[in-house]
Design an enzyme around this catalytic site. Structure first.
Site: not given
Length: 245
Positions: A17, A150, A154
């Protein structure tokens, strides 16, 4: 050419990305400093945009490395308008089995790295304003077994983004987060390679497909551009209407 004349730093900008965001920024007229531990696919961008694309290695978990990255970008690009804190890692593991080293790696790279990018960018943006884009994920608010570390980083990034937006607005520095769903690169691509797993995930897409990295990258262009001049502290979800069980 919505970013013509703007300068940007994209961490993790040599693959996935981050690479797609750097490419869209360049296509929209920006000059871009790509950063990562390794050059990755950077040469592909350099060949297409030789005069506006640079690379500088950095470790986003190291304060001195990040400060040097921003300083080099300002000197090389003659200013700093946009920072995309995209560098991130994932380590799978249920809580009872997740190794402390893997947890620390995710926190250092994903969360601390985001903090350090903002902290290092502010001195260069304080007088001119700017846009900071932090990278969240659909997993910040959706439970996935084995993704506690994870997801936690976030979710923390989203609150860090909202707080930073309030604190830095006085300097005309806008801080927003991009929250992609499952894309056709990185973890999304690996999911698609497993027919059994992908059959289960496919049902979760309201639009009937995973997203393309270019679609998320164009959302980053919006957040970086003057089109988003009154968007501050937002979490922009780009997931096609992702349903989660």
């Amino acid at each position: 050419m919505r970013l013509e004349g703007k300068t940007a730093v994209v961490t993790g900008g040599t693959r996935g990305l981050g690479f797609a965001i750097a490419k869209e920024f360049l296509a929209e007229g920006a000059s871009v400093m790509c950063s990562a531990r390794m050059a990755g696919d950077f040469q592909l961008l350099k060949e297409e945009y030789p005069d506006r694309c640079l690379f500088h290695p950095a470790d986003v978990g190291d304060p001195k490395s990040v400060e040097q990255l921003m300083a080099v970008a300002v000197e090389s690009l003659h200013g700093l308008d946009v920072v995309v804190a995209n560098a991130g890692v994932n380590r799978d593991g249920r809580v009872e089995h997740l190794a402390p080293d893997d947890w620390n790696t995710m926190v250092t790279t994903n969360l601390t790295g985001t903090f350090l990018c903002t902290r290092a960018a502010v001195p260069h943006m304080r007088e001119r304003g700017g846009a900071i884009i932090n990278m969240s994920s659909s997993m910040s608010s959706r439970i996935a077994v084995g993704a506690a570390g994870y997801s936690a980083t976030k979710a923390a990034i989203e609150m860090f983004t909202k707080t930073s937006a309030i604190e830095l607005g006085q300097y005309r520095i806008r801080v927003n987060a991009l929250s992609p769903g499952i894309l056709d690169a990185g973890m999304g691509a690996r999911l698609a390679e497993n027919d059994r797993v992908w059959a289960a995930y496919r049902k979760r897409f309201a639009l009937g497909r995973a997203g393309q990295v270019s679609e998320a990258a164009r959302a980053a262009v919006f957040l970086a551009s003057d089109d988003a001049s009154y968007v501050n502290g937002a979490i922009l979800e780009v997931n096609g209407g992702l349903m989660w069980a």
